[in-house]
Design a protein around this motif. Structure first.
Motif, PDB file in Angstrom:
ATOM      1  N   UNK A  90     -32.156  19.684 -47.076  1.00  0.00           N
ATOM      2  CA  UNK A  90     -32.739  19.985 -45.764  1.00  0.00           C
ATOM      3  C   UNK A  90     -33.726  18.895 -45.357  1.00  0.00           C
ATOM      4  N   UNK A  91     -34.434  18.324 -46.315  1.00  0.00           N
ATOM      5  CA  UNK A  91     -35.350  17.220 -46.015  1.00  0.00           C
ATOM      6  C   UNK A  91     -34.610  16.016 -45.467  1.00  0.00           C
ATOM      7  N   UNK A  92     -33.464  15.719 -46.051  1.00  0.00           N
ATOM      8  CA  UNK A  92     -32.655  14.604 -45.556  1.00  0.00           C
ATOM      9  C   UNK A  92     -32.143  14.903 -44.149  1.00  0.00           C
ATOM     10  N   UNK A  93     -31.751  16.146 -43.914  1.00  0.00           N
ATOM     11  CA  UNK A  93     -31.251  16.539 -42.588  1.00  0.00           C
ATOM     12  C   UNK A  93     -32.369  16.421 -41.553  1.00  0.00           C
ATOM     13  N   UNK A  94     -33.561  16.901 -41.885  1.00  0.00           N
ATOM     14  CA  UNK A  94     -34.688  16.794 -40.954  1.00  0.00           C
ATOM     15  C   UNK A  94     -35.014  15.336 -40.656  1.00  0.00           C
ATOM     16  N   UNK A  95     -34.981  14.502 -41.687  1.00  0.00           N
ATOM     17  CA  UNK A  95     -35.257  13.077 -41.505  1.00  0.00           C
ATOM     18  C   UNK A  95     -34.221  12.456 -40.564  1.00  0.00           C
ATOM     19  N   UNK A  96     -32.956  12.776 -40.762  1.00  0.00           N
ATOM     20  CA  UNK A  96     -31.905  12.230 -39.903  1.00  0.00           C
ATOM     21  C   UNK A  96     -32.036  12.744 -38.472  1.00  0.00           C
ATOM     22  N   UNK A  97     -32.395  14.019 -38.303  1.00  0.00           N
ATOM     23  CA  UNK A  97     -32.594  14.556 -36.962  1.00  0.00           C
ATOM     24  C   UNK A  97     -33.751  13.854 -36.251  1.00  0.00           C
ATOM     25  N   UNK A  98     -34.815  13.566 -36.993  1.00  0.00           N
ATOM     26  CA  UNK A  98     -35.947  12.840 -36.415  1.00  0.00           C
ATOM     27  C   UNK A  98     -35.515  11.448 -35.980  1.00  0.00           C
ATOM     28  N   UNK A  99     -34.718  10.782 -36.808  1.00  0.00           N
ATOM     29  CA  UNK A  99     -34.217   9.455 -36.453  1.00  0.00           C
ATOM     30  C   UNK A  99     -33.348   9.517 -35.199  1.00  0.00           C
TER      31      UNK A  99
END
Length: 177
Positions: A90-99
């Motif tokens: 989920x952390x990776x997903x949040x990071x990608x969504x922010x990008x």
């Protein structure tokens, strides 16, 4: 050693799961197709995060046709959990969504600048067309402006309509008091 001999030796090698759990790898081992002996670190991460018995239960819950995808997802989640114990994948997903959001903002900004540049270009082209149109009215090609014998236009009059010949700085615009 011949090819058949190597295949037989490999067939009797325990899978990474059985090797790590120190148990005999049976021919019908559920984990052997997904965790071969060469990929011991992959099973080590999965075992550390989920535990071997939970992994076996999860694999058994899935249809045989989809088990390979399930194991890939389990390995991905275990790797993400080892990297980020709190958020995992989920952390990776949040990071990608922010990008993605940041890139959308950049795209909007660049699109606005492109539209602004296009508007400036269109305005300049319009001015250039007006100047060219006025120049043709004053001095059409292959046709005299007036009868050359009776009246001649001074070059200063024509120069006022030609942006190349017209001086950019004029002293007479600046009046000092």
């Amino acid at each position: 050693m011949g090819f058949q001999m190597v295949a037989q030796v490999r067939a009797h090698q325990p899978c990474a799961a059985c090797r790590m759990l120190r148990r005999k790898c049976e021919s019908d081992c559920l984990l052997a197709p997904y965790f071969p002996a060469e990929e011991a670190e992959k099973f080590a991460g999965v075992h550390k995060v989920f535990g071997a018995s939970n992994v076996i239960k999860m694999i058994q819950m899935v249809d045989e046709t989809r088990r390979e995808d399930a194991v890939k997802a389990i390995v991905y989640e275990a790797t993400a959990r080892l990297r980020d114990p709190v958020y995992g994948s989920a952390g990776a997903i949040f990071h990608l969504q922010k990008m993605v959001q940041e890139l959308k903002v950049q795209l909007e900004s660049i699109s606005a600048r492109v539209l602004e540049s296009q508007a400036q270009r269109d305005e300049l082209l319009g001015l250039l067309r007006n100047v060219t149109h006025l120049d043709r009215l004053v001095h059409p090609t292959n046709a005299p402006v007036v009868d050359e014998g009776s009246f001649m236009l001074d070059d200063a009059v024509l120069m006022a309509y030609d942006p190349v010949k017209f001086p950019a700085e004029c002293d007479w615009f600046l009046l000092e008091e």
